[in-house]
Scaffold this active site. Sequence first.
Site, PDB file in Angstrom:
ATOM      1  N   ASP A   1      25.637  23.874  65.601  1.00  0.00           N
ATOM      2  CA  ASP A   1      26.376  23.640  64.365  1.00  0.00           C
ATOM      3  C   ASP A   1      27.496  22.675  64.737  1.00  0.00           C
ATOM      4  O   ASP A   1      27.930  22.616  65.879  1.00  0.00           O
ATOM      5  CB  ASP A   1      26.962  24.938  63.824  1.00  0.00           C
ATOM      6  CG  ASP A   1      27.477  24.774  62.410  1.00  0.00           C
ATOM      7  OD1 ASP A   1      26.756  25.180  61.467  1.00  0.00           O
ATOM      8  OD2 ASP A   1      28.599  24.206  62.224  1.00  0.00           O
TER       9      ASP A   1
ATOM     10  N   CYS B   1      27.993  24.095  56.587  1.00  0.00           N
ATOM     11  CA  CYS B   1      27.451  24.877  57.691  1.00  0.00           C
ATOM     12  C   CYS B   1      26.023  24.447  58.002  1.00  0.00           C
ATOM     13  O   CYS B   1      25.132  24.510  57.166  1.00  0.00           O
ATOM     14  CB  CYS B   1      27.481  26.368  57.320  1.00  0.00           C
ATOM     15  SG  CYS B   1      26.590  27.371  58.525  1.00  0.00           S
TER      16      CYS B   1
ATOM     17  N   HIS C   1      30.558  29.587  61.607  1.00  0.00           N
ATOM     18  CA  HIS C   1      31.213  29.854  60.335  1.00  0.00           C
ATOM     19  C   HIS C   1      31.170  31.317  59.933  1.00  0.00           C
ATOM     20  O   HIS C   1      31.629  31.703  58.881  1.00  0.00           O
ATOM     21  CB  HIS C   1      30.557  29.026  59.219  1.00  0.00           C
ATOM     22  CG  HIS C   1      30.749  27.543  59.386  1.00  0.00           C
ATOM     23  ND1 HIS C   1      29.841  26.740  60.053  1.00  0.00           N
ATOM     24  CD2 HIS C   1      31.757  26.714  59.005  1.00  0.00           C
ATOM     25  CE1 HIS C   1      30.265  25.498  60.055  1.00  0.00           C
ATOM     26  NE2 HIS C   1      31.449  25.445  59.426  1.00  0.00           N
TER      27      HIS C   1
ATOM     28  N   SER D   1      24.915  15.248  56.448  1.00  0.00           N
ATOM     29  CA  SER D   1      25.125  16.459  55.652  1.00  0.00           C
ATOM     30  C   SER D   1      25.070  16.227  54.150  1.00  0.00           C
ATOM     31  O   SER D   1      24.999  17.181  53.378  1.00  0.00           O
ATOM     32  CB  SER D   1      26.469  17.093  56.012  1.00  0.00           C
ATOM     33  OG  SER D   1      26.419  17.483  57.364  1.00  0.00           O
TER      34      SER D   1
END
Lengths: 373, 621
Positions: free
Chosen positions: B358, B377, B364, B321
């Site tokens: 996710d 997210c 989210h 991420s």
Amino acid sequence: MIDRLTEARGFDNFDLRYVGLILAILGLGVLSIHSVTHDQQGGIAPYYLKQLIWIGLGAAAFLVMWVWDYHSLARLAYPAYALVLLMLLFVLFEGRASKGAQRWIALGPFTFQPSEFAKLVLILVLAHYYSKAPRVGWLQRVIMPGLLMLPGLLLILKQPDLGSGLSFVAVYAAMLLMVGVRSQALGVMLLFSVMLFPFAWEGVWGSLHDYQRQRIMAFVDPDYDPGGKGYHALQSKIAIGSGELTGKGLFGGTQSQLKFLPEGHTDFVFAVFAEEWGFLGVLVLLALFVALIWLSLEIASKAKDQLGALLAVGIVSMLCFCVVVNIGMTAGMFPIVGIPLPLVSYGGSATIMTMASLGLLLNVKRRRLSLFY
Amino acid sequence: MAAGNYAETEFGDFHRRLMILRVGLLLVVALLGLRLWHLQVREGPYYRDLSENNRTRQVLLEPARGLIYDRHGVLLANNVPSFSLYVTLEEVKDRELLIGQLSELLGLDPALIRKKLTAKGGKLLPRKVKDRMTLRDAVLIESHRLELPGVMVQVESQRNYPGGVIAAHLLGYVGEVSAEQLEKPEFSGLHQGSVVGQYGVEKSFDRHVRGQAGQKHVEVDAHGNEKQEVVVEQPQAGNDLYLTIDVRLQKVAEDLLGLEYGAIVALDPTNGDILAMASRPGFDPNVLSRELTPKQWVEIVQDEGRPLNNRASQGQYPPGSTFKVPMAVAALETKTMAPSSTVSCNGGYQFGNRLYHDWKASGHGAVALHEALVHSCDVYFYTVGQRMGIDTMAEYGKEFGLGQSTGVELPSERTGIMPSTAWKEKAKNAPWLPGETISAAIGQGYVTVTPLQMASLIGTVANNGVNYRPRLVRAVMDRTIGNLQELPAVPRGKVKAKPETFRLVKEALAEVVTKGTATRAKSSLVTIGGKTGTAQVAALRTGPEENIPKKFRDHAWFVAFAPVESPTIAVAVLAEHMGHGGAAAAPLAKELIETYIKLTSPAVTADDSTAKPARRAPEPL
């Protein structure tokens, strides 16, 4: 009256050029000996001083041989030869071992080398033999004197002293040449030598000591050097070559001063000289030797009788042989055989005997004028 | 031949024969003269050289390597005296005998000595056979010197790293120049036995640090007794290096990793100075600078943890991420997303016949860029990636230096991969699949990065797009002229993005720490902005984290900068197989940043005497 006249004439003919040449060569020798040994212990006295003593004794021998009529001297040839053989036998059994070779007889603090004495005696013997009566035919001219020489030669080779042995053969060959050998006889002899050589080789090679074989091997291939066999020859060449044209100067020879070159004051003194004095110095020394030999040949050619001529030839060929082989071996042209450079190398026996023979040579010159009386 | 006229003919002949003797004599003497002329005049210089070599032994005087300091003058590498054993082949009479003697006296492997003695090189030049001898061995050799012609013991300087394992990957180590290296032009002028840097800064700055060997001539006699010494050329010490790292920070970074595998890089985003670069597991450069036996070497190379690998510049990991940071900049710049545009996240993203999850299965909800970054997210970025396409992503990734070397002065830096359609065509000889774009959008799939690249990337963001080449050396002290030469920072260009974009992204990254995925990095001392990442190691995961064997667990990432208002430090933390970035990596970054802030704040330095610069060297910077 005649005798006294002769004596007087003789003193007139005490050849100053001849003596001057000898002294010059001796002087250069002492300088080189001093240069190599100046920082090492030479026993009771420095080497150069001891060499000067030998030269003094040599000068006495020179005068004795000069004065003593060589005809009466020649009559002592055979007894002297017998004495030499006895001494050589003594050396063989009792002689002091020095560097694996037995060559010395101890005389108090000094040592005496009979093989040096033998050289002069051999010349006397051969000259005496040829001058005694007409020698006709190859048996009397070649074989008999050869057999005469053989016991001495074998004893010297047994010591072992290859250099002295070879000089015996050289003197014998020179004498043969001078008395004249018919080409037929010479041819037969050469043929025999060639034919016998393969058979003799094993015997000769087998009788050599290890260090002799190694020296010969090192000469054949100096770069093949597992145990340092070629070390001596190589260091000698380096010493000579590094002197270049003008040399490194007295006491400046690093090869000898730093002891890379062994035996720098004895057999390898020429390398020391060449290193410190360069090619120019070498030329001077060679010129001195050539002049000395030239004068000696002059004396031989003007000798009044066969005995004198043969004595002169014997002495001069011995001198020639030693000079050429010594310089040749230090310069890497021949195997190392252990022959000192006459008048230059340190050594009592050799110096005294060389000077004695040169005295004898002058004796021949002195006597030649008696022809006219 | 009648007996009567024998004497007469004989005597007449005698003079002729004497002539032969004279001519023969002259010929022989001429031959001798020629031989001597050849030896002394023609080959004289050659023999003169030989006689010089005979009496003089060349001894190389090894130069002292330059010292290495940290940015405040704390000594990191110096030299200590040690004994080395040299052998001059020219003087060795029996090589095998010598090998036997040495192996017996020193307990060395005969094969090793033989290898050293038979290596290419001159016979006259002494070659090093053993270094770092003990005093006992040196004395032993000296006492047997007469039996060991050609052997000598020389005192010389030996590299020493007082800190041991500290900053090992960065400093590197030294070793004898190898036969292959000697063939190369950059090692010209060196010889067998020369010591050169083999890793780290020691290697990349070897030319500066190496110095120049001197030479002395020792006059010896035939027995090897030294008569006198002449120094022909003094050795020149190498130049000193002042690194950019702060060894105190470096120590903290290494301690934070502890026994775990991973890397931490901290740099100053305003000039590219690397403040700390830790990689674990590590090694002791003192050991590696010694001569290792082949067995020791194999042990080190085959170590599962690959301790010689500098994970900071050579470790390539999926960014996870953390890749969302350049993605966010790209999304705004390409107007793929407006700051306020939202994406609805219900925990998955359907593409073709596959559902991309996710990390939060419940989703989210509707998120804009800010929330997407704060809560990381995935669906938002799947959407961005899908809209943008891989080649646009690659373009922005490259803007931030991904897929290319940072240019740091360390050997064998790896570049990672920033995939594109062209890349896949070339590397895999296959067309890019649309689904691969989705994985790449959250830093999985083909994307790989090094921790150093990520530190540089987050620093560039912190610095509003202005990028400097990461560097390790800030000044070189020239020993010969005593001149301290400061090296300027090297700008690497600027990311083409509006200041507004950086402001929005940094705002979001600050909130990641205050209320997002990295609350464990929240500091009372300083404002920190950052982004967590979790790099997937195994594709399929079943059951809770604890049940997965450690080597299949995820890598934890955290990239950060501080203070948010005007960043002075950028950090990348990668902890291998430590799971979630927010849990495992973020606290480490926080610790490091707090340490740095403490070290640099004047109030703290005042009562910390060790913070005063230049403890050993004259005030350099």
